[in-house]
Design a protein around this motif. Structure first.
Motif, PDB file in Angstrom:
ATOM      1  N   SER A 116     -20.367 -47.951 -11.340  1.00 36.37           N
ATOM      2  CA  SER A 116     -21.170 -47.561 -12.504  1.00 36.37           C
ATOM      3  C   SER A 116     -21.775 -48.768 -13.214  1.00 36.37           C
ATOM      4  N   TYR A 117     -21.269 -49.969 -12.939  1.00 35.80           N
ATOM      5  CA  TYR A 117     -21.764 -51.162 -13.618  1.00 35.80           C
ATOM      6  C   TYR A 117     -22.862 -51.885 -12.831  1.00 35.80           C
ATOM      7  N   PHE A 118     -23.092 -51.474 -11.602  1.00 31.06           N
ATOM      8  CA  PHE A 118     -24.098 -52.115 -10.761  1.00 31.06           C
ATOM      9  C   PHE A 118     -24.945 -51.043 -10.074  1.00 31.06           C
ATOM     10  N   PRO A 119     -26.246 -51.264  -9.928  1.00 27.76           N
ATOM     11  CA  PRO A 119     -27.079 -50.297  -9.214  1.00 27.76           C
ATOM     12  C   PRO A 119     -26.776 -50.334  -7.720  1.00 27.76           C
ATOM     13  N   PRO A 120     -27.067 -49.241  -6.996  1.00 30.97           N
ATOM     14  CA  PRO A 120     -26.848 -49.245  -5.542  1.00 30.97           C
ATOM     15  C   PRO A 120     -27.660 -50.348  -4.877  1.00 30.97           C
TER      16      PRO A 120
END
Length: 283
Positions: A73-77
Motif C-alpha cells: 500500500s505504500y508503493f505503486p505496482p
C-alpha cells in the motif's frame, strides 16, 4: 544514494537481510559445517529460486492478503513486475511489527531502484538507499510519526530481479540491536552497530552492520584481516565487489561468514556488513 546516519536507518542493511529471511529458512547448511565455497550472494540466489518455485500456484490466504496490505500500500505496482506474494510477518517479536512481501521482474536491480527512487522523490519523501553491488540494493524512507521504515530491497539472479517490499517499526528493535553477540568478529572502532540473529534448522544466521568513522577502506580491511587471523579465523583474499567495495570470506569450524567493506565516494566512513552462519553445536 548514500548511507544515512539517522538512527532509524542504522538497521537498513540489516532490514534487507530481514526481508529475505524467509529465503534463508529453506537453505541447507552443509556448507556451513563443511566449508562450502559459494558466496553469500550465491547462496541467497539459490534460496530465492526455491522460494519462487514454492510460491507458484499457491492461493492467497487472509494472512497473505493482510501482509500484502501492510507492505504494497505504500508503493505503486512496478510496471514490469509479476504477481506480488506475501513472505513473512512479525518474526522479530511482538514489539517489532514487520511485514515482508515480494515480486519478480525481468528488469535489472538498478532499474527497479531508480524507478522507486523517482517515485519517492516526486512524493517529496526523504529517500535513503544503497547499492551493495550491481545485483543488490535497497531504497526507502522513514515515517517519523509512526517510526516506521519502508523499504524496497532487490536481489538480481538468473536473469530476473526479486524485489522484497518491507515495512517495520524499529524503535524497540533499535534499543536492543546495538549489542554485537559474543564471538562475532567486527572491525575495531565499529560505530552505530546493529545486529540480528535468526534461528534456523541446524544453524543460526547473525547479521551485523555498522560503520568505521574517519578512516580509509584499505586501512579498515588490513586491520580487520589481521584481527581475524589473531582470533583463529581462516581469511580469504579480499575481492572487489564494486567501486570502493571489498568482500572477505571468513571461516572456522562450524562457522562461515562473508564481510563486505564499502566506502562511498568523498566520505571518510567505511560501511561494514557481516553475515555469519553458525552451525548447531559450533563453538
Amino acid at each position: 544514494m548514500q548511507w544515512a546516519t539517522h538512527p532509524a536507518f542504522r538497521t537498513a542493511a540489516v532490514l534487507v537481510s530481514v526481508a529475505v529471511a524467509g529465503t534463508l529458512l529453506g537453505m541447507g547448511w552443509e556448507e556451513v559445517r563443511y566449508g562450502g565455497t559459494r558466496t553469500e550472494l550465491e547462496r541467497a540466489e539459490a534460496a530465492v529460486d526455491a522460494v519462487a518455485e514454492e510460491a507458484r500456484g499457491l492461493e492467497r490466504t487472509k494472512h497473505d492478503e493482510a501482509v500484502l496490505a501492510r507492505t504494497l500500500s505504500y508503493f505503486p505496482p512496478y510496471p514490469n513486475g509479476g504477481r506480488p506474494e506475501a513472505l513473512a510477518a512479525d518474526y522479530l517479536g511482538p514489539d517489532t511489527p514487520i511485514a515482508v512481501a515480494w515480486f519478480a521482474t525481468k528488469d535489472s536491480s538498478d532499474q527497479v531502484l531508480q524507478h522507486y527512487r523517482k517515485f519517492l522523490l516526486d512524493q517529496g519523501l526523504p529517500v535513503v538507499g544503497m547499492r551493495f553491488n550491481d545485483n543488490a540494493g535497497y531504497v526507502g524512507y522513514w515515517v517519523p510519526k509512526d517510526d516506521e521504515v519502508r523499504l524496497m530491497s532487490t536481489l538480481h539472479q538468473g536473469g530476473e530481479t526479486m524485489v522484497f517490499v518491507s515495512s517495520a517499526r524499529m524503535a524497540r528493535y533499535l534499543e536492543r540491536a546495538g549489542r554485537v553477540p559474543d564471538g562475532v568478529p567486527v572491525p575495531q572502532g565499529l560505530k552505530d552497530a546493529a545486529s540480528l540473529s535468526l534461528r534456523m534448522e541446524g544453524a543460526t544466521n547473525v547479521t551485523v552492520t555498522g560503520r568505521v568513522p574517519d578512516t580509509t577502506l584499505p586501512d579498515v580491511e588490513q586491520g580487520y584481516r589481521e584481527f581475524l587471523r589473531t582470533q583463529g579465523w581462516n581469511v580469504s583474499e579480499g575481492r572487489p565487489a564494486g567501486f570502493q567495495t571489498t568482500e572477505i570470506t571468513l571461516t572456522r569450524t562450524g562457522l562461515r561468514g562473508q564481510a563486505t567493506l564499502r566506502q562511498p565516494a568523498a566520505q571518510r566512513d567505511v560501511e561494514f556488513h557481516l553475515s555469519l552462519m553458525r552451525a548447531q553445536g559450533a563453538p
